[in-house]
Scaffold this motif. Structure first.
Motif, PDB file in Angstrom:
ATOM      1  N   TRP A 167      31.196 -24.062   3.430  1.00  0.00           N
ATOM      2  CA  TRP A 167      30.770 -24.278   4.735  1.00  0.00           C
ATOM      3  C   TRP A 167      32.414 -25.529   5.081  1.00  0.00           C
ATOM      4  O   TRP A 167      33.105 -25.831   4.320  1.00  0.00           O
ATOM      5  N   THR A 168      33.056 -25.841   6.609  1.00  0.00           N
ATOM      6  CA  THR A 168      33.904 -25.970   6.843  1.00  0.00           C
ATOM      7  C   THR A 168      33.223 -27.321   7.612  1.00  0.00           C
ATOM      8  O   THR A 168      32.900 -26.848   8.787  1.00  0.00           O
ATOM      9  N   GLN A 169      34.045 -28.546   7.043  1.00  0.00           N
ATOM     10  CA  GLN A 169      33.463 -29.217   7.756  1.00  0.00           C
ATOM     11  C   GLN A 169      33.907 -29.737   9.417  1.00  0.00           C
ATOM     12  O   GLN A 169      35.424 -30.040   9.445  1.00  0.00           O
ATOM     13  N   LEU A 170      33.554 -29.957  10.655  1.00  0.00           N
ATOM     14  CA  LEU A 170      33.715 -29.899  12.331  1.00  0.00           C
ATOM     15  C   LEU A 170      34.232 -31.404  12.042  1.00  0.00           C
ATOM     16  O   LEU A 170      35.401 -32.190  12.782  1.00  0.00           O
ATOM     17  N   SER A 171      33.408 -32.083  11.446  1.00  0.00           N
ATOM     18  CA  SER A 171      33.872 -33.253  12.073  1.00  0.00           C
ATOM     19  C   SER A 171      32.478 -34.101  11.289  1.00  0.00           C
ATOM     20  O   SER A 171      31.287 -33.700  10.841  1.00  0.00           O
ATOM     21  N   SER A 172      32.736 -35.523  10.417  1.00  0.00           N
ATOM     22  CA  SER A 172      31.755 -36.314  10.500  1.00  0.00           C
ATOM     23  C   SER A 172      31.877 -38.664  11.018  1.00  0.00           C
ATOM     24  O   SER A 172      32.853 -38.289  10.837  1.00  0.00           O
ATOM     25  N   ASP A 173      30.611 -38.378  11.662  1.00  0.00           N
ATOM     26  CA  ASP A 173      30.761 -40.056  12.060  1.00  0.00           C
ATOM     27  C   ASP A 173      29.078 -40.903  11.973  1.00  0.00           C
ATOM     28  O   ASP A 173      28.418 -40.203  11.312  1.00  0.00           O
ATOM     29  N   THR A 174      29.660 -42.073  11.889  1.00  0.00           N
ATOM     30  CA  THR A 174      28.244 -42.950  11.926  1.00  0.00           C
ATOM     31  C   THR A 174      27.708 -43.322  13.022  1.00  0.00           C
ATOM     32  O   THR A 174      29.362 -43.887  13.940  1.00  0.00           O
ATOM     33  N   SER A 175      26.570 -44.111  13.525  1.00  0.00           N
ATOM     34  CA  SER A 175      26.216 -44.205  14.494  1.00  0.00           C
ATOM     35  C   SER A 175      24.857 -45.987  13.556  1.00  0.00           C
ATOM     36  O   SER A 175      24.287 -45.330  12.445  1.00  0.00           O
ATOM     37  N   GLU A 176      25.058 -46.985  14.549  1.00  0.00           N
ATOM     38  CA  GLU A 176      24.053 -47.608  14.345  1.00  0.00           C
ATOM     39  C   GLU A 176      22.671 -48.051  15.136  1.00  0.00           C
ATOM     40  O   GLU A 176      23.262 -47.558  15.895  1.00  0.00           O
ATOM     41  N   ILE A 177      21.392 -47.550  14.199  1.00  0.00           N
ATOM     42  CA  ILE A 177      20.215 -47.259  14.826  1.00  0.00           C
ATOM     43  C   ILE A 177      18.767 -48.805  14.863  1.00  0.00           C
ATOM     44  O   ILE A 177      19.116 -48.893  13.269  1.00  0.00           O
ATOM     45  N   LYS A 178      18.106 -48.345  15.319  1.00  0.00           N
ATOM     46  CA  LYS A 178      16.806 -48.866  15.389  1.00  0.00           C
ATOM     47  C   LYS A 178      15.900 -47.595  15.137  1.00  0.00           C
ATOM     48  O   LYS A 178      15.752 -47.164  15.860  1.00  0.00           O
ATOM     49  N   SER A 179      15.183 -47.789  14.250  1.00  0.00           N
ATOM     50  CA  SER A 179      13.891 -46.472  14.097  1.00  0.00           C
ATOM     51  C   SER A 179      12.742 -46.840  14.509  1.00  0.00           C
ATOM     52  O   SER A 179      12.323 -48.152  14.996  1.00  0.00           O
ATOM     53  N   PHE A 180      12.186 -46.132  14.239  1.00  0.00           N
ATOM     54  CA  PHE A 180      10.439 -45.965  15.020  1.00  0.00           C
ATOM     55  C   PHE A 180       9.953 -47.305  14.802  1.00  0.00           C
ATOM     56  O   PHE A 180       9.178 -47.968  14.834  1.00  0.00           O
ATOM     57  N   ASP A 181      10.116 -47.615  13.167  1.00  0.00           N
ATOM     58  CA  ASP A 181       9.636 -49.352  12.490  1.00  0.00           C
ATOM     59  C   ASP A 181      10.174 -50.520  12.842  1.00  0.00           C
ATOM     60  O   ASP A 181       9.917 -51.073  12.206  1.00  0.00           O
ATOM     61  N   GLU A 182      11.310 -50.264  13.890  1.00  0.00           N
ATOM     62  CA  GLU A 182      12.260 -51.517  14.310  1.00  0.00           C
ATOM     63  C   GLU A 182      13.436 -51.664  12.919  1.00  0.00           C
ATOM     64  O   GLU A 182      14.303 -52.849  12.961  1.00  0.00           O
ATOM     65  N   ALA A 183      13.165 -51.066  12.261  1.00  0.00           N
ATOM     66  CA  ALA A 183      14.376 -51.206  11.565  1.00  0.00           C
ATOM     67  C   ALA A 183      15.708 -51.095  11.966  1.00  0.00           C
ATOM     68  O   ALA A 183      16.248 -49.897  11.781  1.00  0.00           O
ATOM     69  N   PRO A 184      16.943 -51.518  11.406  1.00  0.00           N
ATOM     70  CA  PRO A 184      18.224 -51.283  12.016  1.00  0.00           C
ATOM     71  C   PRO A 184      18.415 -49.946  10.402  1.00  0.00           C
ATOM     72  O   PRO A 184      18.491 -50.174   9.331  1.00  0.00           O
ATOM     73  N   ALA A 185      19.184 -49.488  10.951  1.00  0.00           N
ATOM     74  CA  ALA A 185      19.996 -48.017  10.327  1.00  0.00           C
ATOM     75  C   ALA A 185      21.178 -47.529  10.158  1.00  0.00           C
ATOM     76  O   ALA A 185      21.560 -47.208  11.456  1.00  0.00           O
ATOM     77  N   THR A 186      21.810 -47.035   9.398  1.00  0.00           N
ATOM     78  CA  THR A 186      22.757 -46.095   9.533  1.00  0.00           C
ATOM     79  C   THR A 186      22.933 -44.813   9.187  1.00  0.00           C
ATOM     80  O   THR A 186      22.620 -44.418   8.637  1.00  0.00           O
ATOM     81  N   MET A 187      23.357 -44.183  11.078  1.00  0.00           N
ATOM     82  CA  MET A 187      23.105 -43.234  10.715  1.00  0.00           C
ATOM     83  C   MET A 187      24.409 -42.400  10.723  1.00  0.00           C
ATOM     84  O   MET A 187      25.481 -42.682  10.598  1.00  0.00           O
ATOM     85  N   LEU A 188      24.592 -41.095   9.822  1.00  0.00           N
ATOM     86  CA  LEU A 188      25.748 -40.221   9.323  1.00  0.00           C
ATOM     87  C   LEU A 188      25.586 -38.794  10.331  1.00  0.00           C
ATOM     88  O   LEU A 188      24.620 -38.107   9.612  1.00  0.00           O
ATOM     89  N   HIS A 189      26.454 -38.724  11.059  1.00  0.00           N
ATOM     90  CA  HIS A 189      26.566 -37.215  11.778  1.00  0.00           C
ATOM     91  C   HIS A 189      27.175 -36.223  10.645  1.00  0.00           C
ATOM     92  O   HIS A 189      28.187 -36.515  11.195  1.00  0.00           O
ATOM     93  N   VAL A 190      27.346 -35.391  10.349  1.00  0.00           N
ATOM     94  CA  VAL A 190      27.879 -34.044  10.377  1.00  0.00           C
ATOM     95  C   VAL A 190      27.820 -33.082  11.148  1.00  0.00           C
ATOM     96  O   VAL A 190      27.179 -32.184  11.092  1.00  0.00           O
ATOM     97  N   MET A 191      28.746 -32.203  11.786  1.00  0.00           N
ATOM     98  CA  MET A 191      28.753 -31.117  11.622  1.00  0.00           C
ATOM     99  C   MET A 191      29.962 -30.693  10.798  1.00  0.00           C
ATOM    100  O   MET A 191      30.638 -30.285  10.739  1.00  0.00           O
ATOM    101  N   MET A 192      29.470 -29.199  10.742  1.00  0.00           N
ATOM    102  CA  MET A 192      29.835 -28.172   9.758  1.00  0.00           C
ATOM    103  C   MET A 192      29.822 -27.547  10.547  1.00  0.00           C
ATOM    104  O   MET A 192      29.029 -26.236  11.471  1.00  0.00           O
ATOM    105  N   ARG A 193      31.453 -25.642  10.208  1.00  0.00           N
ATOM    106  CA  ARG A 193      30.729 -24.645  10.294  1.00  0.00           C
ATOM    107  C   ARG A 193      30.344 -23.675   9.458  1.00  0.00           C
ATOM    108  O   ARG A 193      31.088 -24.011   8.111  1.00  0.00           O
ATOM    109  N   LYS A 194      29.999 -22.564   9.773  1.00  0.00           N
ATOM    110  CA  LYS A 194      29.730 -22.131   8.097  1.00  0.00           C
ATOM    111  C   LYS A 194      30.804 -20.928   8.276  1.00  0.00           C
ATOM    112  O   LYS A 194      31.793 -20.624   8.956  1.00  0.00           O
TER     113      LYS A 194
END
Length: 197
Positions: A167-194
């Protein structure tokens, strides 16, 4: 797929679909990396919010979800077929220009994730683009409503991708969300190229 997690989505398809958030802002960036009319596989399409954008932009979409009930909700909303498919049933070779997997592979048991990523790698055409998002953590476990999460660290995720294919990594970043159960979480977003780095 963790059976308890799958049963949660089967029992709560309508409620989850009603809660589902607006499409990810990262979807536009993903689509921008693909040629018009490209073929896209969506894993874990949920209520179909991302699928709606992909279809509206003229891409050829195979939408899938592991829950028959969720797939039915999405298909009704979209007016487009949504197949019932578990991740380990993906068995195609170089079939897609892109794979979109928003907030779904985070439910794959840790010891199975590399195998699922290998299946995705195999299903992508050369230089195909792959987006996935995960909840960052250290130890896998369940949330307050019983859903399993692999909660990877960045280091664990990097080594898991490396063991699943080139894989070649194109991008990676994070965001803060509230889950379905209302709990906060940090999401990691990863974009790859084969392909090789």
């Amino acid at each position: 797929m963790d059976e308890d997690t799958l049963q949660f989505y089967r029992r709560n398809a309508e409620a989850y679909a009603g809660w589902a958030k607006a499409p990810s802002t990262r979807l536009r960036g993903f689509l921008g990396l693909l040629s018009p009319g490209s073929s896209i596989l969506e894993l874990g399409c949920g209520a179909g919010n991302h699928a709606a954008v992909i279809l509206a932009e003229g891409f050829v979409l195979r939408a899938t979800d592991g829950s028959p009930e969720m797939a039915a909700v999405a298909a009704s909303r979209l007016g487009h077929p949504v197949e019932v498919m578990l991740f380990d049933q993906l068995d195609e070779l170089e079939a897609y220009d892109g794979v979109w997997a928003s907030a779904c592979l985070l439910h794959v048991p840790r010891d199975e994730l590399a195998g699922i990523l290998s299946r995705i790698h195999r299903a992508l055409k050369p230089s195909g683009v792959f987006y996935a998002s995960y909840k960052i953590g250290h130890d896998d476990g369940r949330d307050s409503i019983g859903r399993y999460y692999n909660y990877p660290s960045l280091e664990l995720l990097q080594s898991t991708y490396a063991s699943s294919g080139a894989w070649t990594q194109l991008s990676s970043d994070t965001s803060e969300i509230k889950s379905f159960d209302e709990a906060p979480a940090t999401m990691l977003h990863v974009m790859m190229r084969k392909g090789a780095a």
